[in-house]
Write an enzyme that holds these catalytic residues in place. Structure first.
Site, PDB file in Angstrom:
ATOM      1  N   TYR A   1     -59.386   3.416  40.032  1.00 28.76           N
ATOM      2  CA  TYR A   1     -60.098   3.171  42.138  1.00 28.76           C
ATOM      3  C   TYR A   1     -61.182   2.499  41.911  1.00 28.76           C
ATOM      4  CZ  TYR A   1     -59.571   4.151  46.792  1.00 28.76           C
ATOM      5  OH  TYR A   1     -59.067   4.362  47.799  1.00 28.76           O
TER       6      TYR A   1
ATOM      7  N   LEU B   1     -54.599  -3.831  52.540  1.00 27.61           N
ATOM      8  CA  LEU B   1     -54.953  -2.611  52.481  1.00 27.61           C
ATOM      9  C   LEU B   1     -54.137  -2.223  51.370  1.00 27.61           C
ATOM     10  CD1 LEU B   1     -56.049  -2.767  55.503  1.00 27.61           C
ATOM     11  CD2 LEU B   1     -54.430  -0.632  55.983  1.00 27.61           C
TER      12      LEU B   1
ATOM     13  N   ASP C   1     -44.235  -6.524  46.337  1.00 28.90           N
ATOM     14  CA  ASP C   1     -45.292  -5.594  45.572  1.00 28.90           C
ATOM     15  C   ASP C   1     -46.240  -6.539  45.526  1.00 28.90           C
ATOM     16  OD1 ASP C   1     -47.466  -5.328  43.367  1.00 28.90           O
ATOM     17  OD2 ASP C   1     -45.618  -4.319  42.555  1.00 28.90           O
TER      18      ASP C   1
ATOM     19  N   ASP D   1     -45.288  -4.173  51.759  1.00 24.64           N
ATOM     20  CA  ASP D   1     -45.260  -3.131  51.229  1.00 24.64           C
ATOM     21  C   ASP D   1     -44.197  -2.990  50.061  1.00 24.64           C
ATOM     22  OD1 ASP D   1     -47.173  -0.143  51.939  1.00 24.64           O
ATOM     23  OD2 ASP D   1     -45.935  -0.102  50.753  1.00 24.64           O
TER      24      ASP D   1
ATOM     25  N   LEU E   1     -46.533 -14.139  46.370  1.00 23.90           N
ATOM     26  CA  LEU E   1     -45.945 -13.656  48.429  1.00 23.90           C
ATOM     27  C   LEU E   1     -44.825 -14.816  48.550  1.00 23.90           C
ATOM     28  CD1 LEU E   1     -49.356 -13.144  49.034  1.00 23.90           C
ATOM     29  CD2 LEU E   1     -48.385 -11.907  48.017  1.00 23.90           C
TER      30      LEU E   1
ATOM     31  N   GLY F   1     -48.022   2.692  54.405  1.00 20.49           N
ATOM     32  CA  GLY F   1     -49.298   4.515  53.427  1.00 20.49           C
ATOM     33  C   GLY F   1     -49.730   4.515  55.087  1.00 20.49           C
ATOM     34  N   PHE F   2     -50.274   5.123  55.291  1.00 22.80           N
ATOM     35  CA  PHE F   2     -51.267   6.326  55.904  1.00 22.80           C
ATOM     36  C   PHE F   2     -51.929   5.298  57.182  1.00 22.80           C
ATOM     37  CE2 PHE F   2     -55.518   8.464  56.999  1.00 22.80           C
ATOM     38  CZ  PHE F   2     -55.456   9.069  57.570  1.00 22.80           C
TER      39      PHE F   2
HETATM   40  P1  NAD Z   1     -51.852   5.312  50.744  1.00 25.22           P
HETATM   41  O1  NAD Z   1     -51.640   5.167  49.456  1.00 25.22           O
HETATM   42  O2  NAD Z   1     -51.362   5.957  51.928  1.00 25.22           O
HETATM   43  O3  NAD Z   1     -51.537   3.881  51.645  1.00 25.22           O
HETATM   44  C1  NAD Z   1     -51.708   2.472  50.211  1.00 25.22           C
HETATM   45  C2  NAD Z   1     -50.358   1.694  50.772  1.00 25.22           C
HETATM   46  O4  NAD Z   1     -50.517   0.505  50.047  1.00 25.22           O
HETATM   47  C3  NAD Z   1     -49.108   2.244  50.540  1.00 25.22           C
HETATM   48  O5  NAD Z   1     -47.843   2.012  51.502  1.00 25.22           O
HETATM   49  C4  NAD Z   1     -48.123   1.354  49.690  1.00 25.22           C
HETATM   50  O6  NAD Z   1     -47.353   1.612  48.973  1.00 25.22           O
HETATM   51  C5  NAD Z   1     -48.839   0.382  49.537  1.00 25.22           C
HETATM   52  N1  NAD Z   1     -48.771  -0.550  47.609  1.00 25.22           N
HETATM   53  C6  NAD Z   1     -49.617   0.342  46.976  1.00 25.22           C
HETATM   54  N2  NAD Z   1     -49.448  -1.095  45.827  1.00 25.22           N
HETATM   55  C7  NAD Z   1     -49.091  -1.965  46.310  1.00 25.22           C
HETATM   56  C8  NAD Z   1     -48.764  -2.990  45.960  1.00 25.22           C
HETATM   57  N3  NAD Z   1     -48.979  -3.851  44.857  1.00 25.22           N
HETATM   58  N4  NAD Z   1     -47.913  -3.868  46.900  1.00 25.22           N
HETATM   59  C9  NAD Z   1     -47.566  -3.841  48.140  1.00 25.22           C
HETATM   60  N5  NAD Z   1     -47.768  -2.522  48.463  1.00 25.22           N
HETATM   61  C10 NAD Z   1     -48.417  -2.136  47.413  1.00 25.22           C
HETATM   62  O7  NAD Z   1     -52.794   4.977  50.989  1.00 25.22           O
HETATM   63  P2  NAD Z   1     -54.221   4.900  52.110  1.00 25.22           P
HETATM   64  O8  NAD Z   1     -55.245   6.393  52.559  1.00 25.22           O
HETATM   65  O9  NAD Z   1     -53.723   4.684  53.603  1.00 25.22           O
HETATM   66  O10 NAD Z   1     -55.401   4.211  52.066  1.00 25.22           O
HETATM   67  C11 NAD Z   1     -54.892   2.814  52.705  1.00 25.22           C
HETATM   68  C12 NAD Z   1     -56.495   1.543  52.257  1.00 25.22           C
HETATM   69  O11 NAD Z   1     -57.485   2.133  52.291  1.00 25.22           O
HETATM   70  C13 NAD Z   1     -56.703   1.428  50.476  1.00 25.22           C
HETATM   71  O12 NAD Z   1     -56.644  -0.210  50.458  1.00 25.22           O
HETATM   72  C14 NAD Z   1     -57.536   2.573  49.954  1.00 25.22           C
HETATM   73  O13 NAD Z   1     -57.794   2.450  48.941  1.00 25.22           O
HETATM   74  C15 NAD Z   1     -58.218   2.751  51.416  1.00 25.22           C
HETATM   75  N6  NAD Z   1     -59.033   3.801  51.522  1.00 25.22           N
HETATM   76  C16 NAD Z   1     -58.547   4.993  52.025  1.00 25.22           C
HETATM   77  C17 NAD Z   1     -59.510   5.971  52.606  1.00 25.22           C
HETATM   78  C18 NAD Z   1     -58.699   6.910  52.741  1.00 25.22           C
HETATM   79  O14 NAD Z   1     -59.487   7.835  53.539  1.00 25.22           O
HETATM   80  N7  NAD Z   1     -57.505   7.058  52.967  1.00 25.22           N
HETATM   81  C19 NAD Z   1     -60.684   6.053  51.927  1.00 25.22           C
HETATM   82  C20 NAD Z   1     -61.218   4.834  51.794  1.00 25.22           C
HETATM   83  C21 NAD Z   1     -59.593   3.655  51.155  1.00 25.22           C
END
Ligand code: NAD
Length: 311
Positions: free
Chosen positions: A145, A73, A56, A31, A61, A10-11
């Protein structure tokens, strides 16, 4: 260190993993690619010290320790996902987190968990300090969420009391930067893409609601400092530079040199009207504060989207 990062495709997961590898650590990434990208994994695999497993985390795991640090994350985090896969979000915040916490306990790792400013809901305290309990609709369109993340914090506190697990909880505020998805419904990538394509920028409501945007490398620095710290309480990580949504749209038009207009569209239910972290705790206990200014961060992000659109 040997580190496990869930959500590494993810990001934020990409940027955190890249930084850990650059600092010389070994990283295993998990992921399921539900909202992450294969391109991120491809780029991480090009760096030494990275191994990836598509999995997942709500299922048993496939990895065992030893790990020194586990960064959890994994969780879909964009508004479009709240409607698309709400049950999966609740599941990853509960079953998924339990599996990751048990692994951390069994191999004696520190568990760094990505929580969110959404635990404050549509806040009635401003700016938000960690002591604020929040104002959250438990049955609204964002509740999978918001409540999932609130449950996760409660779970981790109880788990730590029972097993003595070293838990670090980061309450992450809006973060932005390269490798966000253009179509994930979050404000900045939406505005930038619209501006670069010459489309109207769609501002929710009258645009007076505020956000505070943190550039991703600043956030990653905060996450790593928190992981290394002895701070048991949740810590806000975000940029207190508050700006209205309308001003963000205007800035994006200015910095892209676009001729796009602004179009006002209805505001989604339970959309927070203000958002600004109080980062006193992070400043005092981690010596952390954001360093990248808004214009510099916006320009870097615009550059990324511009390159993608011209590919
Ligand atoms: P994102 O959606 O880009 O990344 C999340 C990643 O988790 C993805 O690669 C997705 O494929 C993976 N994922 C989801 N469910 C899964 C599962 N069951 N098993 C394995 N992998 C799984 O989001 P992000 O913006 O990178 O956020 C990352 C974390 O930071 C998240 O937990 C999010 O709640 C938290 N967060 C992000 C922000 C933000 O501004 N980007 C703000 C607050 C909190």
């Amino acid at each position: 260190m040997r580190v496990l990062v869930t959500g590494c495709a993810g990001f934020i997961g990409y940027h955190l993993t890249e930084r850990l590898l650059r600092d010389g650590h070994q990283v295993v990434g998990l992921d399921n690619l539900s909202s992450g990208s294969r391109e991120n994994i491809r780029d991480l695999l090009a760096l030494p010290g990275f191994g990836f497993c598509e999995h997942d985390i709500t299922r048993e795991l496939p990895v065992r320790g030893p790990f020194d640090l586990i960064c959890n994350l994994a969780c879909p985090a964009s508004p479009v996902d709240f409607a698309r896969i709400p049950l999966e979000i609740l599941e990853v915040c509960s079953t998924g987190l339990r599996r990751v916490a048990e692994l951390a306990r069994d191999c004696g790792a520190t568990l760094l968990h990505a929580s969110t400013s959404e635990v404050y809901g549509d806040p009635q305290e401003h700016p938000q300090r960690e002591t604020y309990w929040g104002h959250v609709n438990p049955i609204g369109p964002r509740s999978c969420y918001d409540e999932g993340k609130r449950f996760a914090e409660a779970f981790l506190v109880a788990f730590r009391h029972r097993y003595g697990l070293k838990v670090r909880i980061a309450r992450i505020f809006n973060t932005y930067g390269p490798r966000m998805r253009a179509d994930d419904g979050r404000m900045l990538p939406t505005f930038i893409t619209q501006a670069l394509l010459g489309q109207d920028l769609t501002v929710h409501g009258d645009g007076r609601q505020t956000r505070s945007l943190c550039y991703v490398s600043d956030l990653v620095e905060g996450l790593l400092r928190l992981a290394e710290s002895e701070v048991d309480e949740p810590v806000n990580l975000g940029n207190p530079d508050e700006i209205s949504v309308l001003e963000v749209a205007q800035e994006v038009i200015r910095l892209t040199g676009s001729r796009s207009a602004i179009r006002f569209v209805p505001r989604p239910p339970d959309d927070p009207s203000v958002r600004r972290p109080d980062i006193t705790r992070a400043r005092e206990k981690l010596g952390w504060a954001p360093r990248i200014g808004r214009e510099e961060g916006f320009l870097r992000t615009i550059g990324y989207f511009r390159r993608r659109l011209t590919l």
